[in-house]
Write a protein that holds these residues in place. Structure first.
Motif, PDB file in Angstrom:
ATOM      1  N   ASP A  10     -40.895 -76.394  81.787  1.00  0.00           N
ATOM      2  CA  ASP A  10     -40.013 -77.029  82.768  1.00  0.00           C
ATOM      3  C   ASP A  10     -38.555 -77.004  82.325  1.00  0.00           C
ATOM      4  N   THR A  11     -38.331 -77.182  81.034  1.00  0.00           N
ATOM      5  CA  THR A  11     -36.977 -77.450  80.546  1.00  0.00           C
ATOM      6  C   THR A  11     -36.247 -76.218  80.028  1.00  0.00           C
ATOM      7  N   ALA A  14     -32.476 -75.372  81.035  1.00  0.00           N
ATOM      8  CA  ALA A  14     -32.022 -76.505  81.847  1.00  0.00           C
ATOM      9  C   ALA A  14     -30.498 -76.521  81.939  1.00  0.00           C
ATOM     10  N   VAL A  17     -28.615 -82.052  80.698  1.00  0.00           N
ATOM     11  CA  VAL A  17     -29.402 -83.178  80.194  1.00  0.00           C
ATOM     12  C   VAL A  17     -28.467 -84.377  80.065  1.00  0.00           C
ATOM     13  N   GLY A  53     -30.514 -82.220  86.901  1.00  0.00           N
ATOM     14  CA  GLY A  53     -30.621 -82.343  85.454  1.00  0.00           C
ATOM     15  C   GLY A  53     -31.718 -83.298  85.037  1.00  0.00           C
ATOM     16  N   TRP A  54     -31.958 -83.324  83.737  1.00  0.00           N
ATOM     17  CA  TRP A  54     -32.986 -84.163  83.138  1.00  0.00           C
ATOM     18  C   TRP A  54     -32.365 -85.405  82.533  1.00  0.00           C
ATOM     19  N   SER A  96     -30.665 -76.137  76.637  1.00  0.00           N
ATOM     20  CA  SER A  96     -29.945 -76.621  77.820  1.00  0.00           C
ATOM     21  C   SER A  96     -28.499 -76.141  77.795  1.00  0.00           C
TER      22      SER A  96
END
Length: 224
Positions: A10-11, A14, A17, A53-54, A96
């Motif tokens: 998933d990341t 990215a 974050v 974003g996460w 990320s």
């Protein structure tokens, strides 16, 4: 999106974050020790809903030496927080594009500023932003109480709320630098929680989120 619930797949790659940075420290007799962390996490989550974003699990221990005279305060100090941020961002930046640190505690500013300056010099895309607004009072007063009534009302002991030192920061700062918060406020409150409401807390949270979004525009992070 919560980073803790993601998978490695998933990341990968990215774009962003967001890391809430809070503290575990006294907030008077009526607010929980994790007040700053709750607020920073709420701001980061709301910002992520706007820009994507996460949202990482928060850094829940901060630099809170000024509150150490009060039980429950658990501080890791400026140097350790700085090192933690540097190593964490270096790690996150391997997968990320950008890291944004969302800070909920004023005592963390020195560590965050120093850490981000070093990381930027190393070529990392990272910045830190405060949970700030013109409506915020100093500590455990009306503003933070209102925020917690909105975000976590079950954690607020309203019957224990007390007025603390209500003088402006410029007046009490030399005393706090010499003797900590207890030198000016025996109950740990810098402000007056009287009149705090969940409605006001919702308005303050919205203002904080808008402020962070404006700051991020200057770093190239825009709303979806």
């Amino acid at each position: 999106m919560r980073l803790s619930e993601a998978t490695s797949r998933d990341t990968a790659g990215a774009p962003l974050v967001l890391v809430p940075v809070g503290s575990l420290e006294q907030h008077g007799p009526h607010l929980p020790l994790d007040t700053d962390t709750v607020i920073a996490t709420a701001v980061a989550t709301a910002v992520a809903a706007k820009v994507g974003g996460w949202v990482a699990p928060p850094l829940a221990y901060g630099s809170s030496g000024e509150h150490q005279s009060f039980a429950g305060t658990s501080s890791i100090g400026t140097d350790v927080l700085r090192s933690t941020v540097v190593e964490l961002v270096r790690s996150m930046r391997t997968w990320s594009d950008r890291v944004v640190l969302v800070n909920g505690h004023g005592g963390n500013v020195t560590a965050l500023t120093s850490a981000v300056d070093q990381l930027v010099d190393e070529g990392h895309a990272v910045t830190w932003v405060p949970c700030a607004t013109e409506l915020v009072d100093l500590h455990a007063g009306r503003t933070e109480t209102s925020l917690m009534l909105h975000l976590a009302p079950w954690s607020v002991r309203r019957h224990l709320a007390e007025v603390g030192d209500t003088r402006p920061l410029a007046e009490i700062l030399p005393l706090m630098r010499a003797g900590g918060v207890c030198a000016v406020s025996p109950n740990g409150v810098l402000g007056d929680p009287t009149g705090a409401t969940a409605t006001e807390g919702e308005e303050v949270l919205r203002a904080m989120v808008d402020d962070v979004l404006r700051r991020l525009v200057t770093t190239g992070v825009g709303a979806r």
